[in-house]
Design a protein around this motif. Structure first.
Motif, PDB file in Angstrom:
ATOM      1  N   ALA A 174       0.824  -1.211   0.000  1.00  0.00           N
ATOM      2  CA  ALA A 174       0.000   0.000   0.000  1.00  0.00           C
ATOM      3  C   ALA A 174       0.859   1.263   0.000  1.00  0.00           C
ATOM      4  O   ALA A 174       0.522   2.267  -0.621  1.00  0.00           O
ATOM      5  N   PHE A 175       1.983   1.184   0.722  1.00  0.00           N
ATOM      6  CA  PHE A 175       2.821   2.384   0.867  1.00  0.00           C
ATOM      7  C   PHE A 175       4.273   1.938   0.908  1.00  0.00           C
ATOM      8  O   PHE A 175       4.632   1.043   1.693  1.00  0.00           O
ATOM      9  N   SER A 176       5.085   2.517   0.060  1.00  0.00           N
ATOM     10  CA  SER A 176       6.508   2.163   0.092  1.00  0.00           C
ATOM     11  C   SER A 176       7.348   3.413  -0.131  1.00  0.00           C
ATOM     12  O   SER A 176       6.899   4.381  -0.755  1.00  0.00           O
ATOM     13  N   THR A 177       8.536   3.385   0.412  1.00  0.00           N
ATOM     14  CA  THR A 177       9.484   4.476   0.158  1.00  0.00           C
ATOM     15  C   THR A 177      10.789   3.857  -0.310  1.00  0.00           C
ATOM     16  O   THR A 177      11.169   2.762   0.135  1.00  0.00           O
ATOM     17  N   HIS A 178      11.455   4.547  -1.202  1.00  0.00           N
ATOM     18  CA  HIS A 178      12.760   4.089  -1.665  1.00  0.00           C
ATOM     19  C   HIS A 178      13.743   5.248  -1.502  1.00  0.00           C
ATOM     20  O   HIS A 178      13.638   6.265  -2.189  1.00  0.00           O
ATOM     21  N   ARG A 179      14.652   5.102  -0.537  1.00  0.00           N
ATOM     22  CA  ARG A 179      15.662   6.131  -0.245  1.00  0.00           C
ATOM     23  C   ARG A 179      15.002   7.505  -0.073  1.00  0.00           C
ATOM     24  O   ARG A 179      15.561   8.522  -0.484  1.00  0.00           O
ATOM     25  N   LEU A 180      13.840   7.532   0.495  1.00  0.00           N
ATOM     26  CA  LEU A 180      13.094   8.793   0.634  1.00  0.00           C
ATOM     27  C   LEU A 180      13.731   9.641   1.738  1.00  0.00           C
ATOM     28  O   LEU A 180      13.838   9.198   2.888  1.00  0.00           O
ATOM     29  N   GLY A 181      14.149  10.841   1.385  1.00  0.00           N
ATOM     30  CA  GLY A 181      14.790  11.720   2.370  1.00  0.00           C
ATOM     31  C   GLY A 181      14.449  13.179   2.123  1.00  0.00           C
ATOM     32  O   GLY A 181      14.009  13.568   1.041  1.00  0.00           O
ATOM     33  N   LYS A 182      14.618  13.961   3.159  1.00  0.00           N
ATOM     34  CA  LYS A 182      14.309  15.388   3.044  1.00  0.00           C
ATOM     35  C   LYS A 182      15.282  16.172   3.908  1.00  0.00           C
ATOM     36  O   LYS A 182      15.550  15.812   5.054  1.00  0.00           O
ATOM     37  N   ASP A 183      15.824  17.243   3.352  1.00  0.00           N
ATOM     38  CA  ASP A 183      16.595  18.161   4.197  1.00  0.00           C
ATOM     39  C   ASP A 183      16.173  19.582   3.906  1.00  0.00           C
ATOM     40  O   ASP A 183      15.741  19.902   2.807  1.00  0.00           O
ATOM     41  N   TYR A 184      16.243  20.380   4.954  1.00  0.00           N
ATOM     42  CA  TYR A 184      15.939  21.801   4.818  1.00  0.00           C
ATOM     43  C   TYR A 184      17.268  22.539   4.917  1.00  0.00           C
ATOM     44  O   TYR A 184      17.743  22.799   6.009  1.00  0.00           O
ATOM     45  N   ALA A 211       2.074  12.071   1.219  1.00  0.00           N
ATOM     46  CA  ALA A 211       0.830  12.656   0.708  1.00  0.00           C
ATOM     47  C   ALA A 211       1.076  13.503  -0.538  1.00  0.00           C
ATOM     48  O   ALA A 211       0.126  13.874  -1.226  1.00  0.00           O
ATOM     49  N   GLY A 212       2.338  13.828  -0.817  1.00  0.00           N
ATOM     50  CA  GLY A 212       2.640  14.663  -1.985  1.00  0.00           C
ATOM     51  C   GLY A 212       2.647  16.139  -1.658  1.00  0.00           C
ATOM     52  O   GLY A 212       2.724  16.979  -2.549  1.00  0.00           O
ATOM     53  N   ILE A 235       2.407   5.118  -3.513  1.00  0.00           N
ATOM     54  CA  ILE A 235       1.129   4.761  -2.902  1.00  0.00           C
ATOM     55  C   ILE A 235       0.484   3.726  -3.819  1.00  0.00           C
ATOM     56  O   ILE A 235       0.249   4.032  -5.000  1.00  0.00           O
ATOM     57  N   VAL A 236       0.209   2.546  -3.292  1.00  0.00           N
ATOM     58  CA  VAL A 236      -0.277   1.396  -4.073  1.00  0.00           C
ATOM     59  C   VAL A 236       0.416   1.320  -5.440  1.00  0.00           C
ATOM     60  O   VAL A 236      -0.222   1.143  -6.475  1.00  0.00           O
ATOM     61  N   GLY A 237       1.707   1.501  -5.421  1.00  0.00           N
ATOM     62  CA  GLY A 237       2.510   1.331  -6.628  1.00  0.00           C
ATOM     63  C   GLY A 237       2.664   2.578  -7.480  1.00  0.00           C
ATOM     64  O   GLY A 237       3.427   2.582  -8.434  1.00  0.00           O
ATOM     65  N   VAL A 262       3.584   6.723  -7.976  1.00  0.00           N
ATOM     66  CA  VAL A 262       4.408   7.763  -7.370  1.00  0.00           C
ATOM     67  C   VAL A 262       3.523   8.728  -6.588  1.00  0.00           C
ATOM     68  O   VAL A 262       2.472   9.152  -7.087  1.00  0.00           O
ATOM     69  N   SER A 263       3.962   9.040  -5.395  1.00  0.00           N
ATOM     70  CA  SER A 263       3.192   9.930  -4.529  1.00  0.00           C
ATOM     71  C   SER A 263       2.902  11.252  -5.242  1.00  0.00           C
ATOM     72  O   SER A 263       3.765  11.817  -5.911  1.00  0.00           O
ATOM     73  N   GLY A 264       1.691  11.748  -5.122  1.00  0.00           N
ATOM     74  CA  GLY A 264       1.289  12.995  -5.779  1.00  0.00           C
ATOM     75  C   GLY A 264       0.656  12.751  -7.136  1.00  0.00           C
ATOM     76  O   GLY A 264      -0.004  13.641  -7.675  1.00  0.00           O
ATOM     77  N   SER A 265       0.862  11.537  -7.705  1.00  0.00           N
ATOM     78  CA  SER A 265       0.241  11.263  -8.998  1.00  0.00           C
ATOM     79  C   SER A 265      -1.266  11.113  -8.804  1.00  0.00           C
ATOM     80  O   SER A 265      -1.757  10.940  -7.677  1.00  0.00           O
ATOM     81  N   ARG A 266      -1.973  11.186  -9.893  1.00  0.00           N
ATOM     82  CA  ARG A 266      -3.439  11.143  -9.801  1.00  0.00           C
ATOM     83  C   ARG A 266      -3.927   9.836  -9.172  1.00  0.00           C
ATOM     84  O   ARG A 266      -4.816   9.835  -8.325  1.00  0.00           O
ATOM     85  N   GLU A 267      -3.298   8.742  -9.545  1.00  0.00           N
ATOM     86  CA  GLU A 267      -3.702   7.438  -9.013  1.00  0.00           C
ATOM     87  C   GLU A 267      -3.407   7.369  -7.515  1.00  0.00           C
ATOM     88  O   GLU A 267      -4.189   6.818  -6.743  1.00  0.00           O
ATOM     89  N   ALA A 268      -2.249   7.933  -7.134  1.00  0.00           N
ATOM     90  CA  ALA A 268      -1.885   7.926  -5.712  1.00  0.00           C
ATOM     91  C   ALA A 268      -2.877   8.760  -4.905  1.00  0.00           C
ATOM     92  O   ALA A 268      -3.301   8.367  -3.815  1.00  0.00           O
ATOM     93  N   ARG A 269      -3.251   9.910  -5.466  1.00  0.00           N
ATOM     94  CA  ARG A 269      -4.196  10.785  -4.751  1.00  0.00           C
ATOM     95  C   ARG A 269      -5.561  10.105  -4.593  1.00  0.00           C
ATOM     96  O   ARG A 269      -6.263  10.330  -3.622  1.00  0.00           O
ATOM     97  N   ARG A 270      -5.892   9.315  -5.599  1.00  0.00           N
ATOM     98  CA  ARG A 270      -7.185   8.618  -5.569  1.00  0.00           C
ATOM     99  C   ARG A 270      -7.202   7.589  -4.430  1.00  0.00           C
ATOM    100  O   ARG A 270      -8.228   7.389  -3.771  1.00  0.00           O
TER     101      ARG A 270
END
Lengths: 565, 226
Positions: free
Chosen positions: B4-14, B51-52, B63-65, B67-75
């Motif tokens: 349902a939800f996966s991340t691959h090397r997901l990172g964030k810096d400010y 959530a995008g 999100i369910v395969g 990319v986050s923020g895509s229309r399918e993911a938002r659905r």
């Protein structure tokens, strides 16, 4: 009691997914229409008509007044030739500035600002983002082009009073130029955002184009904005090649609109929240909030690590504590703010030199810049004002605290005074200007910044609130009071910077430049000192005035009670 | 097994401050996950990227395969934020209608009435949620997040501001969603809630420090900053 089965969310099935796109957009359109009707229903039409009437009266009146104040006689042939040769490059500089502003704005999330609720409820829904964003984006671009065209038309018809060509042609040419400049801004912003241009690259690109155009102005080389600038002269003569920038600007807008689905939700969300607050702050004329929000929009945050760490305190006095607090804040100014302060200081130097050379209105420009400099450099004082609870909790008078906050920023002005002096000397183009500039620079910056200090201190929350009095200000007086409130800090800055006119008088009459600079410096310092003194005693004076008025009211009441009226 | 939800090397810096170290994660469909960590540990950053609403500095979330923020993911994804946001000219009922319709739900009234009843908001359905108190705003946001279909529900600090009946109602709704096959990822400081989930993720200073059963660990120790 809720039925558990009823409350269980349904998992979307394939049929629903396949037919979702159009209903989603239709729902969005329906919502927008409903909200538009709500807004229209909430408009007080009489009030709106009165506002339009006032705008027409004052706006139209101002334009007519300015237009009539421009002499009708045509300029000489030599002047006209000079304008034809140089104006396109100069007007191109405005286009280059629009490009810079657009690129930077786009890299920071512009030019669209959605409602925060739209970001969450619409942008996170499976609606086609490009379609959903198209209307606000087109509205933004259209609004900008309309504003640009209107401004261009007004300025164009002013130019047409003294230059060859009909007023209508000049107004039309001006509108075309203004609209194109606005389209350049909108197109650049849309492209920078949708292509996710990094901020440094957007700034570097914009500055490169601006620098090139500035070189075109200075050395008469071809510039990237000169063709666009040439549009501004279409009331006089037309070059078909000038239409190229129009086509490029429109193409940029169209391409940007087709790429709207690539917009960054992070930037959009940040911008949406800030722009809503910014609009409110502007409506409320809350200058401090406007400044803070502008910094947030530009993602300008204070440095985590100061430029230099202060050593241990040598004294534990109250004055020393405030002095160190000031430096702690100043030493965390980000590079962008320092560069901006240096640019403002340089601008003051250039304008002061222009005033000495005979352009009197330049004094107003330097006063405005001085005011802005004050708002920026006296940040520690502003921070104190932002935290009234801390201030009220201190066992010292507020005035005593505030006046001590002036010390560190005043010292920090010294390097900017050197920048201002250098810019003034370069503008004057003479070594004779070195000594007067050295004498006058710091006092002038202090005098100009005094308006900023006045504004900061005046806007501090008033513990002896006169809110009740303000409520009873009649509407006829409210506008005048508001205008006065807006202008007073600028007037203080103008008083602090106008001493440069003594220099001009000395230049014209062959007097001592150093002597005039010294007299001017004393005048500017006097303005700064008066504002500092006012900062210190303001609360005390207000308490005395309030006590005096209450005493007067009590006596009047007692008198009426005795006389039985 | 559907992820349902996966991340691959997901990172964030400010700037120079990493908010989330590159993270690899997979949450299967139907799993009930709690995300814990001290303030500033990166929980909200992770959820907002999923959530995008935030652009990742590195890596991606799916999100369910999709990319986050895509229309399918938002659905497929429903997002319940800790800072509820509403239109200031729509009533709660109108919000529910709009969100339902924009997600393609035609027969939404019964579900809306049921949600409002569970959250004790029936009498406030025609009020403007921007005028609500903190707790009522949170309840309104819960109703809006749950009115639409979803496969993955991301929830950030849902218990903040809720009274005891509100907390109980939310727990019931989350249980109902899980029973309906939805995947839940809930970031919370409410450690009592952790016992109800199948999987616990703990973040500390932006790094994943625990991923496993909540029964096998001292949760209180996990949420202490380094």
């Amino acid at each position: 009691m809720t039925d558990a089965t009823d409350a269980t969310p349904a998992t979307p099935d394939a049929t629903a997914v396949a037919t979702l796109a159009d209903p989603a957009y239709a729902a969005l359109r329906r919502l927008r229409r409903t909200r538009q009707l709500h807004r229209l229903g909430n408009i007080e039409w009489f009030d709106a008509a009165y506002r339009v009437y006032l705008l027409g009266l004052f706006g139209g009146g101002s334009i007519l007044w300015i237009s009539s104040s421009v002499k009708d006689a045509n300029v000489s042939a030599a002047t006209a030739d000079s304008i034809a040769a140089h104006a396109p490059a100069v007007l191109g500089l405005v286009a280059a500035m629009a490009l810079l502003a657009g690129l930077r704005g786009g890299a920071q999330g512009g030019p669209i600002a959605l409602e925060a609720a739209d970001v969450v409820h619409v942008m996170l829904s499976p609606v086609d983002r490009r379609r959903a964003l198209l209307r606000p984006a087109v509205q933004r671009a259209r609004g900008a082009v309309f504003a640009g065209a209107t401004t261009g038309a007004i300025v164009g018809q002013l130019a047409g009073r003294r230059l060859p060509g009909s007023l209508l042609a000049w107004a039309s040419g001006g509108a075309l130029y203004g609209g194109t400049v606005a389209a350049i801004w909108a197109g650049a912003a849309l492209l920078a955002h949708t292509r996710r241009l990094p901020r440094w690259l957007a700034t570097a690109t914009g500055l490169a184009v601006f620098g090139w155009q500035a070189a075109a102005v200075a050395w008469h080389v071809p510039g990237p904005g000169t063709a666009c600038g040439s549009l501004g002269l279409w009331g006089w003569r037309q070059h078909p090649v000038d239409l190229v920038p129009v086509a490029v600007a429109l193409a940029a807008v169209v391409v940007g609109l087709t790429q709207l689905q690539r917009i960054s939700l992070e930037a959009l969300a940040r911008r949406s929240a800030l722009v809503a607050q910014l609009r409110f702050a502007v409506t409320m004329q809350d200058l401090r909030t406007v400044i803070l929000l502008r910094r947030q929009l530009n993602q300008e945050s204070t440095r985590r690590h100061p430029w230099r760490r202060l050593g241990p305190a040598r004294s534990s006095t109250f004055t020393s504590g405030v002095w160190r607090r000031g430096w702690h804040g100043l030493l965390r100014f980000p590079l962008t703010r320092l560069v901006r302060l240096a640019a403002v200081a340089a601008g003051i130097g250039v304008l002061q030199a222009a005033a000495v050379r005979g352009t009197t209105p330049a004094v107003i420009g330097s006063a405005l810049l001085g005011f802005l400099l004050g708002l920026e450099i006296y940040e520690p004082l502003s921070q104190e004002v932002d935290q009234p609870d801390y201030t009220d909790g201190l066992p010292v008078e507020r005035g005593e605290l505030m006046v001590r906050h002036l010390a560190a920023p005043t010292v920090a002005l010294v390097p900017f005074a050197i920048v201002a002096a250098t810019a003034a000397v370069l503008t004057m183009g003479s070594t004779d200007a070195i000594v007067p500039a050295a004498i006058l620079a710091l006092p002038t910056l202090l005098g100009g910044a005094a308006g900023g200090v006045y504004s900061i201190v005046r806007d501090a929350p008033d513990p002896f609130s006169s809110a009740k009095q303000e409520v009873f200000i009649p509407p006829e007086m409210a506008g005048f009071t508001t205008t006065l409130r807006l202008l007073l800090p600028i007037v203080v800055s103008a008083l602090g910077t106008c001493s440069v006119l003594l220099m001009r008088s000395a230049v014209r009459n062959g007097g001592s430049l150093a002597g005039a600079a010294l007299r001017g410096a004393i005048g500017s310092l006097l303005v700064a000192a008066l504002v500092a003194y006012w900062t210190k005693v303001r609360d005390r004076v207000r308490i005395k005035v309030r006590a005096f008025m209450q005493e007067g009211r009590a006596q009047t009441s007692a008198k009426h009670a005795r006389s039985g009226t | 097994m559907t992820i349902a939800f996966s991340t691959h090397r997901l990172g964030k810096d400010y700037g120079d401050r990493p908010a989330l170290e590159p993270l690899d994660l997979e949450v299967p469909q139907g799993q009930h996950v709690a995300l814990v960590g001290h303030n500033g540990s990166g929980k909200t950053t992770l959820l907002r990227m999923a959530a995008g609403l935030l652009d990742p500095s590195v890596g991606e979330a799916r999100i369910v395969g999709h990319v986050s923020g895509s229309r399918e993911a938002r659905r497929a994804l429903s997002w319940l934020s800790d800072t509820p946001t509403f239109y200031d000219d729509l009533s709660l009922w109108e919000h529910l209608e709009f969100v339902s319709r924009v997600h393609g739900v035609e027969a939404w009234e019964a579900r809306a009435e049921s949600l409002l009843a569970t959250l004790h908001l029936t009498t406030r359905r025609d009020d403007i949620p921007t005028t609500f108190s903190r707790g009522l705003r949170q309840k309104a946001a819960i109703a809006i997040a749950l009115i639409r279909p979803f496969q993955l529900l991301l929830v950030d600090e849902p218990f903040v501001g809720l009274d005891q009946p509100g907390k109980e109602a939310l727990l019931q709704l989350l249980d109902d969603a899980a029973a309906g096959g939805a995947t839940l990822v809930v970031a919370t400081h409410e450690l009592a809630f952790v016992g109800r989930v199948q999987r616990l993720l703990a973040l500390r200073d932006g790094a994943l420090v625990y991923d496993g059963s909540p029964a096998d660990v001292d949760v209180h120790a996990l949420v202490l900053p380094a």
